[in-house]
Design an enzyme around this catalytic site. Structure first.
Site, PDB file in Angstrom:
ATOM      1  N   GLU A 256      49.569   2.731  54.051  1.00 32.03           N
ATOM      2  CA  GLU A 256      48.867   4.001  54.313  1.00 32.03           C
ATOM      3  C   GLU A 256      48.105   4.325  53.041  1.00 32.03           C
ATOM      4  O   GLU A 256      48.705   4.708  52.035  1.00 32.03           O
ATOM      5  CB  GLU A 256      49.879   5.112  54.636  1.00 32.03           C
ATOM      6  CG  GLU A 256      50.703   4.861  55.889  1.00 32.03           C
ATOM      7  CD  GLU A 256      49.950   5.130  57.178  1.00 32.03           C
ATOM      8  OE1 GLU A 256      48.849   5.701  57.128  1.00 32.03           O
ATOM      9  OE2 GLU A 256      50.471   4.756  58.241  1.00 32.03           O
ATOM     10  N   CYS A 290      45.505  12.727  51.525  1.00 35.17           N
ATOM     11  CA  CYS A 290      44.711  11.565  51.941  1.00 35.17           C
ATOM     12  C   CYS A 290      43.711  11.943  53.024  1.00 35.17           C
ATOM     13  O   CYS A 290      42.663  11.331  53.142  1.00 35.17           O
ATOM     14  CB  CYS A 290      45.634  10.448  52.411  1.00 35.17           C
ATOM     15  SG  CYS A 290      46.820  10.993  53.649  1.00 35.17           S
TER      16      CYS A 290
HETATM   17  P1  NAD Z   1      49.202   4.936  43.518  1.00 30.86           P
HETATM   18  O1  NAD Z   1      48.663   3.813  44.308  1.00 30.86           O
HETATM   19  O2  NAD Z   1      48.792   5.103  42.120  1.00 30.86           O
HETATM   20  O3  NAD Z   1      50.800   4.873  43.498  1.00 30.86           O
HETATM   21  C1  NAD Z   1      51.562   4.836  44.692  1.00 30.86           C
HETATM   22  C2  NAD Z   1      52.933   4.264  44.381  1.00 30.86           C
HETATM   23  O4  NAD Z   1      52.807   2.897  43.995  1.00 30.86           O
HETATM   24  C3  NAD Z   1      53.660   4.960  43.233  1.00 30.86           C
HETATM   25  O5  NAD Z   1      55.021   5.085  43.584  1.00 30.86           O
HETATM   26  C4  NAD Z   1      53.488   3.982  42.085  1.00 30.86           C
HETATM   27  O6  NAD Z   1      54.501   4.065  41.113  1.00 30.86           O
HETATM   28  C5  NAD Z   1      53.576   2.665  42.831  1.00 30.86           C
HETATM   29  N1  NAD Z   1      53.016   1.513  42.120  1.00 30.86           N
HETATM   30  C6  NAD Z   1      52.086   1.496  41.139  1.00 30.86           C
HETATM   31  N2  NAD Z   1      51.799   0.226  40.788  1.00 30.86           N
HETATM   32  C7  NAD Z   1      52.552  -0.576  41.570  1.00 30.86           C
HETATM   33  C8  NAD Z   1      52.694  -1.980  41.695  1.00 30.86           C
HETATM   34  N3  NAD Z   1      51.985  -2.830  40.946  1.00 30.86           N
HETATM   35  N4  NAD Z   1      53.559  -2.462  42.619  1.00 30.86           N
HETATM   36  C9  NAD Z   1      54.266  -1.618  43.409  1.00 30.86           C
HETATM   37  N5  NAD Z   1      54.182  -0.271  43.327  1.00 30.86           N
HETATM   38  C10 NAD Z   1      53.329   0.244  42.425  1.00 30.86           C
HETATM   39  O7  NAD Z   1      48.881   6.246  44.376  1.00 30.86           O
HETATM   40  P2  NAD Z   1      49.126   7.763  43.959  1.00 30.86           P
HETATM   41  O8  NAD Z   1      48.149   8.109  42.899  1.00 30.86           O
HETATM   42  O9  NAD Z   1      50.584   7.989  43.719  1.00 30.86           O
HETATM   43  O10 NAD Z   1      48.765   8.524  45.318  1.00 30.86           O
HETATM   44  C11 NAD Z   1      47.468   8.909  45.654  1.00 30.86           C
HETATM   45  C12 NAD Z   1      46.883   7.929  46.657  1.00 30.86           C
HETATM   46  O11 NAD Z   1      47.729   7.868  47.798  1.00 30.86           O
HETATM   47  C13 NAD Z   1      45.531   8.368  47.187  1.00 30.86           C
HETATM   48  O12 NAD Z   1      44.687   7.249  47.270  1.00 30.86           O
HETATM   49  C14 NAD Z   1      45.851   8.878  48.583  1.00 30.86           C
HETATM   50  O13 NAD Z   1      44.794   8.841  49.482  1.00 30.86           O
HETATM   51  C15 NAD Z   1      46.945   7.957  48.977  1.00 30.86           C
HETATM   52  N6  NAD Z   1      47.716   8.550  50.067  1.00 30.86           N
HETATM   53  C16 NAD Z   1      47.606   8.002  51.321  1.00 30.86           C
HETATM   54  C17 NAD Z   1      48.305   8.585  52.385  1.00 30.86           C
HETATM   55  C18 NAD Z   1      48.212   8.037  53.785  1.00 30.86           C
HETATM   56  O14 NAD Z   1      49.048   8.379  54.606  1.00 30.86           O
HETATM   57  N7  NAD Z   1      47.236   7.208  54.109  1.00 30.86           N
HETATM   58  C19 NAD Z   1      49.088   9.707  52.152  1.00 30.86           C
HETATM   59  C20 NAD Z   1      49.150  10.219  50.871  1.00 30.86           C
HETATM   60  C21 NAD Z   1      48.476   9.631  49.828  1.00 30.86           C
END
Ligand code: NAD
Length: 525
Positions: A256, A290
């Site tokens: 997502e 999002c």
């Molecule tokens: P992010 O991608 O920076 O981090 C998400 C998660 O991934 C965190 O827990 C982070 O610690 C982890 N992570 C980071 N590097 C990783 C790796 N190499 N391997 C595995 N895990 C890793 O996102 P964010 O800044 O926390 O959230 C914002 C983003 O989330 C925005 O792009 C938003 O649109 C998206 N989002 C999508 C939805 C949806 O349902 N489509 C809902 C909410 C947020």
């Protein structure tokens, strides 16, 4: 090409914010974004500790699966009651780690309680054993059943914008399906989820099939390696890394990801409703959703009036920390990385000729705030109309007609959700042509509450679905059970092969498969 641009932007923003990636053994310091004050530290889990946690819940999963849908709903019902009874405590923690206003925080426990009941009462229909009739009389001796068996351990990696909805909200259907679950919450907002896991283990006394681990990339990567299914919510940049890592073990993923949701306003719309919806859909949770309204395309007949109403609605929003008072509408930015991205997008737009009718800048501290901002004179060469801003900013463009609105709305590498405002039948026709996973007619964001229907991103907004039947089925593997009800010592298709028997089988098969009388009799036309 554009993905590369975003990756560079985000990496630059992260570097600019000074937020590093703590290593295993180190502590993550959690700050209150509304004040900038440190509020807690939490130790980073090493890959070994992730593996051990997954192994422990894996050992307990068969018993969890064996108690059945009703047994699991009883335990999840205990979690629902705990969330409702302790919602003030949950909201206090959430506000402290996210900087949300109280009203934005308060939706989370209520949504989760609803979700527990939704899947608890529908799981039997969605993932109960299915009886299937064979499609041909030639297989009449077979009884066909499909059973849905859970992936034993589901790993959930979640973001910071809705720390409980986007962690527990995925854990609930996975647990209801019979999986054990390990969550890695965002390093910015791990406290609320840790509190719920603690309650599950302690106050609720739930089976040891639900846990969390803490850290960033190394911890998340170790979780991907150890589990049987990964549910990731976050940026498309990290989503790509998670999918690549999961490919090494052929672990299935559901992603997502980000969005750049468009709103289309037709000239026959109720412009007060459309403007109020745009203000709420764009600024709620400081635009850190999002599915936030990020781009608005308005037919020229409605443009001036809509822009005036939207600007007035946004300009009067009260921003700041409101504690328990429900006295503000717009809270803090939760992640300093994101504030840097918002500032960059708005700066880029203003430098390229856009105008801010209200807002337009970051506020001085304490706390991390960006003013609710309405931009006009924007176009698709600007980051603010192309890349995910994820802040309290909307860009508004005037369009000639519906066709231009749709062309621009669909001109995006994202396709999460969207909205169309206008006279109902016309708006509905337009909505069906928006390229995204969920579209609202004369409303915004509401599709997240309509959990009856699936939600998932098109294009680079994701793979897979949350909500509805697919939202629980994805945590299961299908096992088709083909049971022979009757038969002799051997089937006609088995050894030994004889010419006579093969001919007979051929004739019978032809008689059933041909669709015209001559061929049924083995004749050509
Ligand atoms: P992010 O991608 O920076 O981090 C998400 C998660 O991934 C965190 O827990 C982070 O610690 C982890 N992570 C980071 N590097 C990783 C790796 N190499 N391997 C595995 N895990 C890793 O996102 P964010 O800044 O926390 O959230 C914002 C983003 O989330 C925005 O792009 C938003 O649109 C998206 N989002 C999508 C939805 C949806 O349902 N489509 C809902 C909410 C947020």
């Amino acid at each position: 090409m554009e993905g590369g641009t975003v990756e560079r932007d985000n990496a630059a923003a992260a570097a600019a914010s000074g937020v590093g990636s703590p290593a295993p053994g180190e502590q993550i310091e959690i700050r209150n974004p509304a004040t900038g004050e440190p509020i807690a530290t939490i130790p980073v889990d090493s890959p070994e500790s992730v593996t051990a946690t997954v192994a422990r819940v894996r050992a307990n999963q068969p018993e969890w699966e064996a108690i059945g849908i009703e047994g699991r709903y009883r335990w999840l019902g205990e979690l629902r009651d705990w969330l409702l009874d302790n919602s003030e405590r949950v909201l206090d923690t959430m506000q402290a780690e996210t900087g949300k206003v109280r009203a934005d925080a308060s939706g989370e426990p209520v949504y989760l309680a609803d979700l527990i009941n939704f899947y608890g009462t529908r799981a039997a229909k969605f993932i109960g054993e299915e009886a299937v009739r064979p499609h041909t009389p030639l297989l009449a001796s077979k009884k066909l059943r499909v059973q849905y068996r859970p992936h034993p351990v589901v790993g959930i990696i979640s973001p910071w914008n809705f720390p409980l909805i986007l962690a527990l909200g995925d854990a609930i259907p996975a647990l209801q399906a019979g999986a054990a679950v390990v969550v890695k919450p965002s390093e910015f907002t791990p406290l609320g989820l840790a509190e719920v896991v603690q309650a599950w283990k302690g106050e609720i006394g739930g089976p040891d099939v639900f846990d969390c681990v803490h850290g960033v990339g190394e911890t998340g990567g170790a979780l991907v390696d150890a589990v049987d299914f990964i549910q990731f919510t976050g940026s498309d940049r990290t989503g790509r890394k998670v999918m690549a890592r999961a490919a090494e073990t052929l672990t299935p993923v559901s992603l997502e990801l980000g969005g750049k949701d468009a709103m289309i306003v037709l000239d026959d719309a109720d412009l007060d409703r459309a403007a109020n919806a745009a203000a709420w859909g764009g600024m709620m949770n400081s635009g850190q959703i999002c599915m936030s309204v990020e781009r608005i395309y308005v037919e020229e007949g409605a443009y001036d009036s809509f822009v005036a109403k939207l600007t007035a609605a946004v300009a009067k929003l009260r921003q700041g920390a409101d504690g328990k008072a429900f006295g503000k509408e717009v809270g803090a930015m939760t992640s300093p990385n994101q504030t840097a991205i918002v500032e960059d997008h708005v700066g880029d737009a203003l430098a390229s000729g856009a105008r801010a009718l209200t807002g337009g800048k970051r506020l001085p501290g304490p706390g991390d705030y960006f003013e609710p901002t309405v931009l006009i004179d924007v176009d698709h060469s600007m980051k603010v109309m192309r890349d995910e801003t994820f802040g309290p900013v909307v860009g508004v463009m005037k369009v000639r007609d519906v066709e231009e609105a749709l062309r621009l709305a669909n001109d995006s590498r994202y396709g999460l959700s969207g909205s169309v405002f206008g006279a109902r039948e016309r708006a509905e026709r337009v909505a069906r042509r928006v390229e995204c996973g969920a579209v609202n007619v004369n409303d915004v964001l509401v599709n997240y509450a309509t959990m009856d229907v699936p939600m998932g991103g098109w294009k680079q907004s994701g793979i897979g679905y949350r909500h509805g039947e697919p939202g629980i089925k994805k945590y299961c593997r299908t096992e088709s059970v083909v049971i022979t009800r009757f038969g002799g010592k051997r089937e006609p298709t088995w050894f030994p092969y004889t010419k006579g028997r093969r001919r007979l089988i051929g004739r019978v098969a032809q008689a059933f498969n041909a669709r015209d009388p001559r061929r049924r009799l083995g004749l050509r036309r």
